[in-house]
Design an enzyme around this catalytic site. Sequence first.
Site, short mmCIF file in Angstrom:
data_model
loop_
_atom_site.label_atom_id
_atom_site.label_comp_id
_atom_site.label_asym_id
_atom_site.label_seq_id
_atom_site.Cartn_x
_atom_site.Cartn_y
_atom_site.Cartn_z
CB CYS A 2 14.58 -3.07 0.66
SG CYS A 2 12.99 -2.56 -0.03
CG ASP A 98 4.77 -5.93 -0.50
OD1 ASP A 98 5.18 -4.80 -0.85
OD2 ASP A 98 5.50 -6.92 -0.45
#
Length: 637
Positions: A2, A98
Amino acid sequence: MCGIFAAMTRDGLPGDRCDQLKLLEHRGPDGTGTWTSRDGKWTLGHTRLSIIGLRNGSQPMTSPDGAVHVVVNGEFYGYREIRERLRSSGYRFSTDSDSEIALHLYDQRGMQAATQLRGEFAVVIADERQRAMFAIRDRFGVKPLYYTVVNGEVFFASEIKALLALGVPAAWDLEGAIGGMGRSHEITEFAGISTVPPGCYAIARDGQVRIHPYWDWKMPTAEQMAVDTRNEAEVVAEFREALRDAVRQRLVADVEVASYLSGGIDSCAVLGLAQQEMDRPIRAFTLTFDNALYDEASIAEAQAKHVGATFHPIPITGREIAESFADAVWHSETQMFNGHGVAKFLLSRAVRNAGIKVVFTGEGSDEMLGGYPYFRVDALNNDPSLRLGQRSALLDEMLGANAATRALMMPEQVDSAEMRAVQRRLGWLPATLNVAANQAKSVAPLFRDDLPASVREFQPLVSALDRLPLSQRIAGRDRLNQMLYVNAKTVMPNFILNFLADRMEMAHSIEGRVPFLDHHVADAAARVPVSMKVKGIREKHVLREATKDVLIPEVYDRQKHPFSTPPTRDANDPMIEFYRDTFASQAAKDQPIYDMAKVSTALDKLLDYPPDQRIAVEGNLQRVASVVVMQELFDMA
């Protein structure tokens, strides 16, 4: 993977948060999110590339009491086991991602949470109770994380361009710009903008940022290695299990995992181990060139067939490299000295167009196990079992076997004030650092005459060494291990993990997974005897033995060929046109480092050099072209 940014301001951010998020969209095109504190002074931003928890992993994430907020770039491996331990301690999870473990680990253990995280990551935690932000970077710096302080306001971001969009001025750091491969990793080419160093976390509070290490790569001393009682088979088995586990962990995803593949042992070993864990063929993507000395397609295709993967060649032309050079520099935010970064940019674009989000990559093996020619030179020069004649014969053999890159990787020894200072600090002259010194020496004649003397006389290698804990991590180690450590703190995060890894992959929303830089693999590699890292001139001996069952003989027996693109061939090469147009631009006149008359003269002489030397000379021209491109794209002051 990201994109993230964070801001701690006095009066809030001006304008729309979407401006910053837009510049990070390539890192995460699947969603965006922001959090702003009630008083408007703190902001976190996130762009998401959804890999795990596809339906419910949006960020920023907030603790149940609303006081702690987190954004994550990267992947945490072994997260399922950590999540179960946290659940048994009473923590509740609201997503399948996660990333959420970072939020609860921080609540449970504070900054000791960093030591529990495994993988490639950059994290920013905003804790309103502590009036502080905490920024954590993975152990080797696979994921980028920059920060700056401007007038008492603190900003973090995955990429420098997002900091500039937050209002940070774009200006050259001249020492960083001329520092080249060997500069200290904290320094960038942008004035006032630094990196959070690998294996460290930053604490931002009251307009100040303090850096603290949470992990370092610990090489055993030569004395400790001398009493190692393991035999070769035991060393090989230990390393194989560590690498196999790292590969297995990186197969966890809610999307398809593919692989980059060259003709070298690193990517071939990773693909082979990964394919053993899969019941479907892995798609393997390989760059191909029309220059036989640089093309590895036939070996890669045979390797893919051997392990049961499918082979997908991606042809790259000189025209494509010329046309994409500026885009690659925009994404890397640093100078390039070969077209290999641009080639990786084009490879990642093709892979994304094939519908892939996640790939295995082989970066890190050479840095763990001494794969590059200069590492082998340092190992040979420190091998007490070799007589002088034997050593010279092996060095000659290695030089002859590296026609494609010997001018870059095995230059003549530089005699300079800087290298003499290096020798005083280390007690010897490393071939590894001589590569950076040679690059600095060869590009210096192109500098402007009005470049300040303080910049001309800056010694980046010395500065980098003086920032490292030499007495703790270097003293008493074998010379090869000394250079592996230094390289891990300089060249690897500055360049290898930038324009040969994350930035070129994430330019097209591709998550690169790097098993060799798993810290468990790194610990196993540190314990490998030097003689099993480099055996004669055979590099990465332990890796060859550990993965022999998944390698074709051509790969098992092949000497290291560093990844690079072919040099310019003739006056009609598209790169010649690119150089001439770039060097004649207004940005070329505006940049403060290079004398363009000297550069143009160097370009006129480029084709006079033989091809095996031209690659190094052209590297200087690509550095100049990078500076010109940065000057224009970032409007540098």
